[in-house]
Write an enzyme that holds these catalytic residues in place. Sequence first.
Site, PDB file in Angstrom:
ATOM      1  N   GLY A  10      19.284  33.312   3.081  1.00 46.27           N
ATOM      2  CA  GLY A  10      18.225  32.430   2.591  1.00 46.27           C
ATOM      3  C   GLY A  10      16.852  33.062   2.766  1.00 46.27           C
ATOM      4  O   GLY A  10      16.725  34.213   3.193  1.00 46.27           O
ATOM      5  N   ASN A  32      26.927  30.573   2.796  1.00 42.05           N
ATOM      6  CA  ASN A  32      27.832  30.170   1.709  1.00 42.05           C
ATOM      7  C   ASN A  32      27.168  30.312   0.341  1.00 42.05           C
ATOM      8  O   ASN A  32      27.762  29.960  -0.674  1.00 42.05           O
ATOM      9  CB  ASN A  32      28.344  28.732   1.911  1.00 42.05           C
ATOM     10  CG  ASN A  32      27.241  27.697   1.786  1.00 42.05           C
ATOM     11  OD1 ASN A  32      26.068  28.046   1.729  1.00 42.05           O
ATOM     12  ND2 ASN A  32      27.616  26.427   1.739  1.00 42.05           N
ATOM     13  N   VAL A  56      29.398  27.174   7.084  1.00 35.40           N
ATOM     14  CA  VAL A  56      29.444  26.971   8.540  1.00 35.40           C
ATOM     15  C   VAL A  56      29.713  25.517   8.946  1.00 35.40           C
ATOM     16  O   VAL A  56      29.757  25.219  10.138  1.00 35.40           O
ATOM     17  CB  VAL A  56      28.167  27.490   9.254  1.00 35.40           C
ATOM     18  CG1 VAL A  56      28.031  28.994   9.081  1.00 35.40           C
ATOM     19  CG2 VAL A  56      26.917  26.757   8.790  1.00 35.40           C
ATOM     20  N   SER A  74      20.711  25.798   5.922  1.00 38.30           N
ATOM     21  CA  SER A  74      20.427  24.442   5.410  1.00 38.30           C
ATOM     22  C   SER A  74      19.654  24.529   4.104  1.00 38.30           C
ATOM     23  O   SER A  74      18.780  25.385   3.964  1.00 38.30           O
ATOM     24  CB  SER A  74      19.571  23.625   6.385  1.00 38.30           C
ATOM     25  OG  SER A  74      19.324  22.332   5.839  1.00 38.30           O
ATOM     26  N   GLY A 101      29.344  25.622  19.021  1.00 37.29           N
ATOM     27  CA  GLY A 101      30.683  25.916  19.543  1.00 37.29           C
ATOM     28  C   GLY A 101      30.914  27.417  19.626  1.00 37.29           C
ATOM     29  O   GLY A 101      31.480  27.925  20.608  1.00 37.29           O
ATOM     30  N   ALA A 113      17.067  26.361  14.098  1.00 38.19           N
ATOM     31  CA  ALA A 113      15.921  26.221  13.198  1.00 38.19           C
ATOM     32  C   ALA A 113      15.762  24.745  12.893  1.00 38.19           C
ATOM     33  O   ALA A 113      16.474  24.173  12.074  1.00 38.19           O
ATOM     34  CB  ALA A 113      16.161  27.007  11.909  1.00 38.19           C
ATOM     35  N   TYR A 144      17.798  15.178   5.327  1.00 33.76           N
ATOM     36  CA  TYR A 144      17.359  16.411   6.013  1.00 33.76           C
ATOM     37  C   TYR A 144      16.796  16.064   7.387  1.00 33.76           C
ATOM     38  O   TYR A 144      17.210  16.631   8.404  1.00 33.76           O
ATOM     39  CB  TYR A 144      16.300  17.093   5.157  1.00 33.76           C
ATOM     40  CG  TYR A 144      15.803  18.421   5.691  1.00 33.76           C
ATOM     41  CD1 TYR A 144      16.654  19.516   5.784  1.00 33.76           C
ATOM     42  CD2 TYR A 144      14.466  18.593   6.056  1.00 33.76           C
ATOM     43  CE1 TYR A 144      16.187  20.742   6.246  1.00 33.76           C
ATOM     44  CE2 TYR A 144      13.997  19.812   6.507  1.00 33.76           C
ATOM     45  CZ  TYR A 144      14.851  20.891   6.601  1.00 33.76           C
ATOM     46  OH  TYR A 144      14.388  22.103   7.052  1.00 33.76           O
TER      47      TYR A 144
END
Length: 310
Positions: A10, A32, A56, A74, A101, A113, A144
């Site tokens: 991104g 992705n 993710v 995101s 995790g 972030a 969001y």
Amino acid sequence: MRMVVTGGAGFLGSHLCDRLLAEGHSVICIDNLLTGTTANIDHIRDERFLFIKHDVTNYIYVEGDVDFVLHFASPASPIDYLELPIPTLKVGSLGTHKALGLAKAKGAGFLLASTSEVYGDPQINPQHELYWGNVNPVGPRGVYDEAKRFAEAMTMAYHRYHNVNTRIVRIFNTYGPRMRLNDGRVVPNFIKQALKNEPITVYGDGSQTRSFCYVDDLIDGIYRLMRSEEHEPTNIGNPHEMSILEFAETIIQLTGSSSEIVYKPLPTDDPTVRRPDISKAKKILKWEPKVSLEEGIEKTIEYFRQKLEL
Ligand code: UDP
């Protein structure tokens, strides 16, 4: 160190990958490509860099040791939230859980972030880290804002309950090369419109304010935060606040455009003011932004000129 960057293809993620590699680290970039693109990482020719195409929100498998997980995945533009409300909620909640995790399993540090959007439409200006915010959970931006608020809560829980070595950065409006031309945010919209001499679309009366930070400054603040021991949220942004109307006039001037300004309806829940209080970052990270708006916008204009082949 061996770093995992989610959302590494991104806008911010790719600049972060560049910085981590420049500092001598290895980087595993996971994305992705929903709003990211391999065009942002194509220039990286480095055997310490690995790209994995993966969402993710599903279990994240990484072979070998990991020293730090930086969770940047995101959608991040208001029009993305309208088109991708559920992926936005999922990556902030399920994605943060999976990334935490991974950090826990590897004994790695973790940096979230987060965003100034946790402050919603703030009742105080500037916003300091101890302000709890004014968010509409059920509005269009809520997907969001609430996902990031959940992500912060989850991060603090992993810190307190599992002793994960976590950081939270609250990122304010940031701009620079590799922003998507069509992501609908004010910086690409205005620059694109100005370069094509098309009308500049100011939403509402343009009196709402934002404070724009150049991407290199932001990444520097984040890198310093990663290296610190600060677990509580830390604002990183540029406190130079201006109205959107003033911003439109600045863009017209810097591009030498003949565009006129037209007014469009204000989107629902559009925050009326936004400006970071960066006293904490100044004190604990010895950080403050260095790039002036003129300098940063010039570099961004250059990037968009090339993209638009103008
Ligand atoms: N905005 C605008 N014209 C545009 C795009 C955005 O006036 O073409 C305004 C928007 O209403 C908001 C500000 O610019 O007040 C910043 O919007 P952006 O989408 O960049 O992100 P936000 O800061 O709202 O998350």
